[in-house]
Write a protein that holds these residues in place. Structure first.
Motif, PDB file in Angstrom:
ATOM      1  N   SER A  30      -3.042   5.353  -1.637  1.00  0.00           N
ATOM      2  CA  SER A  30      -4.477   5.535  -1.866  1.00  0.00           C
ATOM      3  C   SER A  30      -5.226   5.302  -0.563  1.00  0.00           C
ATOM      4  O   SER A  30      -4.634   4.924   0.447  1.00  0.00           O
ATOM      5  CB  SER A  30      -4.962   4.565  -2.948  1.00  0.00           C
ATOM      6  N   ARG A  31      -6.548   5.500  -0.623  1.00  0.00           N
ATOM      7  CA  ARG A  31      -7.351   5.438   0.611  1.00  0.00           C
ATOM      8  C   ARG A  31      -7.634   3.983   1.008  1.00  0.00           C
ATOM      9  O   ARG A  31      -8.765   3.496   1.000  1.00  0.00           O
ATOM     10  CB  ARG A  31      -8.658   6.207   0.396  1.00  0.00           C
ATOM     11  N   HIS A  32      -6.542   3.279   1.321  1.00  0.00           N
ATOM     12  CA  HIS A  32      -6.620   1.895   1.784  1.00  0.00           C
ATOM     13  C   HIS A  32      -6.075   1.821   3.213  1.00  0.00           C
ATOM     14  O   HIS A  32      -5.560   2.808   3.732  1.00  0.00           O
ATOM     15  CB  HIS A  32      -5.785   0.972   0.888  1.00  0.00           C
ATOM     16  N   LYS A  33      -6.145   0.621   3.774  1.00  0.00           N
ATOM     17  CA  LYS A  33      -5.460   0.368   5.041  1.00  0.00           C
ATOM     18  C   LYS A  33      -4.093  -0.204   4.684  1.00  0.00           C
ATOM     19  O   LYS A  33      -3.982  -1.310   4.163  1.00  0.00           O
ATOM     20  CB  LYS A  33      -6.265  -0.610   5.896  1.00  0.00           C
ATOM     21  N   GLY A 190     -12.014   5.055   6.594  1.00  0.00           N
ATOM     22  CA  GLY A 190     -11.128   5.921   5.820  1.00  0.00           C
ATOM     23  C   GLY A 190      -9.802   5.255   5.491  1.00  0.00           C
ATOM     24  O   GLY A 190      -9.626   4.040   5.652  1.00  0.00           O
ATOM     25  N   GLY A 191      -8.853   6.070   5.006  1.00  0.00           N
ATOM     26  CA  GLY A 191      -7.511   5.578   4.727  1.00  0.00           C
ATOM     27  C   GLY A 191      -6.710   5.450   6.014  1.00  0.00           C
ATOM     28  O   GLY A 191      -6.991   6.111   7.017  1.00  0.00           O
ATOM     29  N   LEU A 192      -5.718   4.578   5.986  1.00  0.00           N
ATOM     30  CA  LEU A 192      -4.904   4.333   7.181  1.00  0.00           C
ATOM     31  C   LEU A 192      -3.495   3.984   6.734  1.00  0.00           C
ATOM     32  O   LEU A 192      -3.300   3.152   5.841  1.00  0.00           O
ATOM     33  CB  LEU A 192      -5.501   3.172   7.984  1.00  0.00           C
ATOM     34  N   ILE A 193      -2.511   4.640   7.333  1.00  0.00           N
ATOM     35  CA  ILE A 193      -1.104   4.250   7.141  1.00  0.00           C
ATOM     36  C   ILE A 193      -0.548   3.981   8.530  1.00  0.00           C
ATOM     37  O   ILE A 193      -0.527   4.879   9.378  1.00  0.00           O
ATOM     38  CB  ILE A 193      -0.286   5.344   6.431  1.00  0.00           C
ATOM     39  N   VAL A 194      -0.123   2.748   8.771  1.00  0.00           N
ATOM     40  CA  VAL A 194       0.352   2.384  10.108  1.00  0.00           C
ATOM     41  C   VAL A 194       1.756   1.806  10.007  1.00  0.00           C
ATOM     42  O   VAL A 194       2.017   0.896   9.221  1.00  0.00           O
ATOM     43  CB  VAL A 194      -0.611   1.402  10.811  1.00  0.00           C
ATOM     44  N   ASN A 203      -1.911  -7.877   9.780  1.00  0.00           N
ATOM     45  CA  ASN A 203      -2.806  -8.802   9.077  1.00  0.00           C
ATOM     46  C   ASN A 203      -4.201  -8.218   8.856  1.00  0.00           C
ATOM     47  O   ASN A 203      -5.022  -8.825   8.166  1.00  0.00           O
ATOM     48  CB  ASN A 203      -2.902 -10.139   9.816  1.00  0.00           C
ATOM     49  N   LEU A 204      -4.475  -7.032   9.425  1.00  0.00           N
ATOM     50  CA  LEU A 204      -5.754  -6.347   9.193  1.00  0.00           C
ATOM     51  C   LEU A 204      -5.656  -5.377   8.011  1.00  0.00           C
ATOM     52  O   LEU A 204      -6.644  -4.746   7.651  1.00  0.00           O
ATOM     53  CB  LEU A 204      -6.171  -5.564  10.451  1.00  0.00           C
ATOM     54  N   MET A 205      -4.481  -5.274   7.416  1.00  0.00           N
ATOM     55  CA  MET A 205      -4.258  -4.294   6.351  1.00  0.00           C
ATOM     56  C   MET A 205      -4.712  -4.816   4.984  1.00  0.00           C
ATOM     57  O   MET A 205      -4.782  -6.020   4.761  1.00  0.00           O
ATOM     58  CB  MET A 205      -2.777  -3.928   6.274  1.00  0.00           C
ATOM     59  N   ASP A 206      -5.005  -3.863   4.079  1.00  0.00           N
ATOM     60  CA  ASP A 206      -5.322  -4.197   2.681  1.00  0.00           C
ATOM     61  C   ASP A 206      -4.056  -4.398   1.861  1.00  0.00           C
ATOM     62  O   ASP A 206      -4.076  -5.102   0.849  1.00  0.00           O
ATOM     63  CB  ASP A 206      -6.132  -3.067   2.015  1.00  0.00           C
ATOM     64  N   GLU A 207      -2.965  -3.726   2.289  1.00  0.00           N
ATOM     65  CA  GLU A 207      -1.701  -3.817   1.553  1.00  0.00           C
ATOM     66  C   GLU A 207      -0.549  -3.566   2.510  1.00  0.00           C
ATOM     67  O   GLU A 207      -0.709  -2.907   3.539  1.00  0.00           O
ATOM     68  CB  GLU A 207      -1.652  -2.802   0.401  1.00  0.00           C
ATOM     69  N   ILE A 208       0.607  -4.131   2.163  1.00  0.00           N
ATOM     70  CA  ILE A 208       1.831  -3.882   2.917  1.00  0.00           C
ATOM     71  C   ILE A 208       2.799  -3.157   1.987  1.00  0.00           C
ATOM     72  O   ILE A 208       3.075  -3.616   0.870  1.00  0.00           O
ATOM     73  CB  ILE A 208       2.477  -5.203   3.409  1.00  0.00           C
ATOM     74  N   LEU A 214      16.767  -0.099  -0.888  1.00  0.00           N
ATOM     75  CA  LEU A 214      16.695  -0.228  -2.346  1.00  0.00           C
ATOM     76  C   LEU A 214      15.513   0.518  -2.935  1.00  0.00           C
ATOM     77  O   LEU A 214      15.391   0.645  -4.149  1.00  0.00           O
ATOM     78  CB  LEU A 214      16.607  -1.711  -2.738  1.00  0.00           C
ATOM     79  N   GLY A 215      14.597   1.010  -2.086  1.00  0.00           N
ATOM     80  CA  GLY A 215      13.419   1.731  -2.593  1.00  0.00           C
ATOM     81  C   GLY A 215      12.161   1.341  -1.850  1.00  0.00           C
ATOM     82  O   GLY A 215      12.191   0.977  -0.674  1.00  0.00           O
ATOM     83  N   ILE A 216      11.033   1.393  -2.551  1.00  0.00           N
ATOM     84  CA  ILE A 216       9.725   1.134  -1.943  1.00  0.00           C
ATOM     85  C   ILE A 216       8.945   0.163  -2.827  1.00  0.00           C
ATOM     86  O   ILE A 216       8.949   0.268  -4.044  1.00  0.00           O
ATOM     87  CB  ILE A 216       8.957   2.472  -1.743  1.00  0.00           C
ATOM     88  N   ASN A 217       8.305  -0.830  -2.198  1.00  0.00           N
ATOM     89  CA  ASN A 217       7.533  -1.836  -2.928  1.00  0.00           C
ATOM     90  C   ASN A 217       6.198  -2.068  -2.245  1.00  0.00           C
ATOM     91  O   ASN A 217       6.117  -2.067  -1.008  1.00  0.00           O
ATOM     92  CB  ASN A 217       8.290  -3.165  -2.992  1.00  0.00           C
ATOM     93  N   CYS A 218       5.166  -2.284  -3.037  1.00  0.00           N
ATOM     94  CA  CYS A 218       3.824  -2.517  -2.503  1.00  0.00           C
ATOM     95  C   CYS A 218       3.408  -3.964  -2.755  1.00  0.00           C
ATOM     96  O   CYS A 218       3.611  -4.501  -3.847  1.00  0.00           O
ATOM     97  CB  CYS A 218       2.823  -1.560  -3.171  1.00  0.00           C
ATOM     98  N   TYR A 219       2.839  -4.584  -1.727  1.00  0.00           N
ATOM     99  CA  TYR A 219       2.335  -5.948  -1.817  1.00  0.00           C
ATOM    100  C   TYR A 219       0.844  -5.908  -1.491  1.00  0.00           C
ATOM    101  O   TYR A 219       0.463  -5.579  -0.364  1.00  0.00           O
ATOM    102  CB  TYR A 219       3.075  -6.865  -0.836  1.00  0.00           C
ATOM    103  N   GLY A 220       0.013  -6.216  -2.470  1.00  0.00           N
ATOM    104  CA  GLY A 220      -1.442  -6.108  -2.301  1.00  0.00           C
ATOM    105  C   GLY A 220      -2.014  -7.239  -1.488  1.00  0.00           C
ATOM    106  O   GLY A 220      -2.361  -8.291  -2.021  1.00  0.00           O
ATOM    107  N   GLY A 221      -2.090  -7.061  -0.199  1.00  0.00           N
ATOM    108  CA  GLY A 221      -2.613  -8.089   0.694  1.00  0.00           C
ATOM    109  C   GLY A 221      -2.132  -7.825   2.103  1.00  0.00           C
ATOM    110  O   GLY A 221      -1.410  -6.854   2.359  1.00  0.00           O
TER     111      GLY A 221
END
Length: 542
Positions: A30-33, A190-194, A203-208, A214-221
Motif C-alpha cells: 500500500s501507499r506507505h513507507k 507518496g508511497g516508498l519501497i526501499v 527506522n523512518l519507515m511505517d512498516e518493515i 519461507l515467504g513474506i511477512n509484514c511488521y507494522g512499524g
C-alpha cells in the motif's frame, strides 16, 4: 489516484538456471513507507524489477496501480546530456524561458503544462540533497559518483510518482548525503519501497516487510519495532521446536512401553501354551486376539509417530537458521596502557589538495575502538594509508606500536578470488594444518563443504566473514585491525554476523563507517571527524 497499490498474486519466478526464487508469493504494497529486508540472494532486487516490468513472472501476476520511480543500486548514464535532461525537465525549462522572453507559441504553453514553478521545485530538491550548485546545463559526464547518485535521487523525488522504489540508496553516500536522504524521505508524501541494510533509514519507515526463503511477512512499524517482534517470534518458534522434540520423544517412549507390555503378554501366553496350562483351542484364540491387538497397536503407533514428526517438521520449517559467531581470541589482546598508535603534528598534501591533513595529532592507547567519519574525499582513507606507511607524510611523525596490524578494505583484496575459502586460509596462514583450517573456519560458520566454495562465488557478507576468519584465526592475529566501510553491500543478517565477530575481538579497532548503529553495536568509544586539522592532541584509550 484514490487507491494506489502494488498487488502481488500467486507470484512464481524461476531463473533460467532452474532456481526457484518465488513460489506462490502473495502480498499487497500500500501507499506507505516500506522497508524491504532479507538476506542477500533471497530476491529483493528481483521483486523490485518484477514490479518495474524489467522481469516477467513465470506464473501469477504483479498489478501496479500508480506511477513508479526507481533508483537502482548503481547509477550511470552513458549519454552526454545535461542535468535538466536527466531530470526530464529540459523541455519545460526551455519553454518557460521562451515564454518569459515573450513567446506566445501554444506549443510552449502545452510543454510547460502550467508548471510555472518548475525551476523552483528542481532547486528545492537539488538543495535538499546538497547539490544546489549544479546548473541545469551542467553535463552529466562531469559529475562525481556521489553527485550522480544524489542527482538520480533528485530525479526520483521530482517525478510526482505514487511509489518511489529505492535499491540500497545509502551504499555510496557519505554521512552528510545520508542525512540529506533521510530528510527527503521524511518530507515525501507518496508511497516508498526501499531495499536497505541502513538501520537508521529503516527506522523512518511505517512498516518493515521481510522476504525470506519461507515467504513474506509484514511488521507494522519501523526497524526497532521489527527487531522486537522478531525476537518475540524467534523465542516462540524455538519454544515450539523444543516442545515438538519433547512430544516426539514422549511418543517414542509411549510406543516403547506399549511394545514391551504387549511383548510381555505374548511371552506369558507362549509360556502357558508350552506348559499345557490351557488347551489348544483357547491358546489359538488368545494368539488370534494378540495378533489383532498387535496390528491395532502398530496402526496407533504409526499415527502417533506421524503426527509428532509432522509437528516437529512444521516447527523446523518456521525457523531460519541465524547462528552467531562465538569465538575466543586471546591472541588479539592488547594490554591496557600499551601505545598502539602515536601521531604527532601530521601534515599531508596531494598536489591538487593542499594540507588535506593539517597539524593532526592523535594517541591511541590499549584496546580502544575508534571510528573515522566525514564526507567522501575528506582524508579518511588517506590517514589510514599514512598509518600503514603506504604514503609518506609531508611532515610530522607516526609511531605504530605493533607489528601485527591488518587493513581490510571494501573489496576484501587480501583474498584470492580464484581460490576456495579453505585454500585462502592455508595460503594466508602457511603454518596451519588443514585440520586447523577446518576448525578455524567452522567457528566463523563455514563448515564442511562450505569451506570449498570459491571466493568469487561468495556474497559480500560471506566474503568479509571469510576474510575475518583468515585474519583473526591466524597464529599471529592483528592487535590493530583497520576496516574500511565493512557494512557496504551487506544484508542485515551478515552485518549482525560481523558485529558478533568484532565483539569477540580484543585488540585495537579503527573503522571507517557511516553506519552509526553498527558503530554503537561494536562498542566504538570515539568518533573522530574529518577533516583532520586538529591542533590539540586527541588521546583515545579504554
Amino acid at each position: 489516484m484514490t487507491h494506489t497499490q502494488i498487488l502481488i498474486n500467486q507470484l512464481r519466478f524461476i531463473l533460467p538456471t532452474g532456481k526457484i526464487i518465488f513460489d506462490n508469493l502473495n502480498f499487497v504494497f500500500s501507499r506507505h513507507k516500506t522497508g524491504l529486508v532479507g538476506r542477500n540472494g533471497v530476491g529483493k532486487s528481483t521483486l523490485m524489477n518484477l514490479m518495474l516490468g524489467n522481469f516477467f513472472p513465470t506464473g501469477g501476476s504483479i498489478q501496479v496501480e500508480g506511477k513508479l520511480a526507481y533508483v537502482p543500486q548503481t547509477t550511470s548514464f552513458a549519454e552526454n546530456v545535461s542535468v535538466a535532461h536527466l531530470l526530464n525537465c529540459e523541455e519545460k525549462i526551455n519553454a518557460l524561458h521562451r515564454i518569459m522572453q515573450g513567446s506566445i507559441d501554444t506549443q510552449d504553453y502545452i510543454l510547460l503544462n502550467e508548471e510555472w514553478d518548475v525551476e523552483e521545485r528542481i532547486q528545492k530538491w537539488l538543495s535538499l540533497f546538497g547539490i544546489h550548485y549544479l546548473s541545469h546545463n551542467r553535463l552529466i559526464k562531469d559529475l562525481s559518483g556521489g553527485e550522480m547518485t544524489r542527482l538520480f535521487l533528485v530525479k526520483a523525488f521530482l517525478s510526482n510518482a505514487d511509489f518511489l522504489l529505492l535499491d540500497e540508496p545509502t551504499n555510496h553516500l557519505d554521512k552528510t548525503a545520508r542525512e540529506q536522504l533521510y530528510s527527503a524521505i521524511q518530507q515525501w508524501q507518496g508511497g516508498l519501497i526501499v531495499i536497505s541494510h541502513d538501520r537508521a533509514l529503516l527506522n523512518l519507515m511505517d512498516e518493515i516487510v521481510e522476504l525470506t526463503t519461507l515467504g513474506i511477512n509484514c511488521y507494522g512499524g519501523n526497524y526497532d519495532y521489527y527487531e522486537e517482534q522478531k525476537e518475540i517470534e524467534t523465542t516462540a518458534q524455538d519454544q515450539r521446536l523444543q516442545d515438538a522434540k519433547k512430544s516426539l520423544q514422549k511418543a517414542k517412549n509411549t510406543i516403547q512401553l506399549s511394545r514391551e507390555k504387549h511383548e510381555k503378554k505374548q511371552s506369558y501366553g507362549r509360556e502357558l501354551r508350552r506348559s499345557g496350562s490351557i488347551d489348544k483351542m483357547a491358546a489359538n484364540a488368545k494368539k488370534g486376539r494378540s495378533e489383532r491387538t498387535q496390528s491395532k497397536l502398530l496402526i496407533k503407533e504409526e499415527r502417533l509417530l506421524n503426527q509428532t514428526e509432522t509437528e516437529l517438521q512444521f516447527a523446523k520449517e518456521k525457523i531460519e537458521v541465524n547462528e552467531k559467531i562465538k569465538i575466543n581470541l586471546p591472541e588479539t589482546n592488547v594490554p591496557r596502557g600499551k601505545v598502539i598508535l602515536d601521531i604527532e603534528d601530521l601534515i599531508f598534501s596531494y598536489p591538487e589538495k593542499n594540507n588535506l591533513i593539517d597539524h593532526f595529532s592523535m594517541k591511541v592507547i590499549g584496546p580502544a575502538r575508534i571510528a573515522l567519519s566525514g564526507d567522501n574525499g575528506s582524508g579518511k582513507t588517506t590517514l589510514i594509508r599514512l598509518i600503514l606507511n603506504q604514503l609518506k607524510p609531508t611532515s610530522g611523525r607516526i609511531y605504530l606500536g605493533t607489528n601485527h596490524a591488518k587493513y581490510l578494505d571494501q573489496n576484501a583484496s587480501l583474498l584470492n578470488v580464484e581460490l576456495s575459502i579453505l585454500d585462502n586460509f592455508l595460503q594466508l596462514n602457511p603454518e596451519a594444518k588443514e585440520n586447523d583450517a577446518y576448525q578455524s573456519l567452522a567457528q566463523f560458520l563455514f563448515r564442511n563443504t562450505a569451506t570449498l566454495k570459491l571466493v568469487k562465488e561468495l556474497s559480500g557478507g560471506e566474503k568479509l566473514r571469510a576474510l575475518l576468519a583468515c585474519v583473526l584465526m591466524s597464529k599471529h592475529p592483528p592487535q590493530l585491525l583497520i576496516l574500511d566501510e565493512p557494512t557496504n553491500h551487506l544484508d542485515l543478517h551478515s552485518i549482525k554476523s560481523i558485529e558478533s565477530a568484532l565483539n569477540n575481538y580484543q585488540g585495537t579497532l579503527i573503522i571507517i563507517s557511516h553506519d552509526t548503529i553498527f558503530l554503537e553495536n561494536i562498542r566504538v568509544e570515539k568518533i573522530i571527524a574529518a577533516p583532520f586539522q586538529v591542533a590539540s592532541r586527541i588521546e583515545v584509550h579504554r
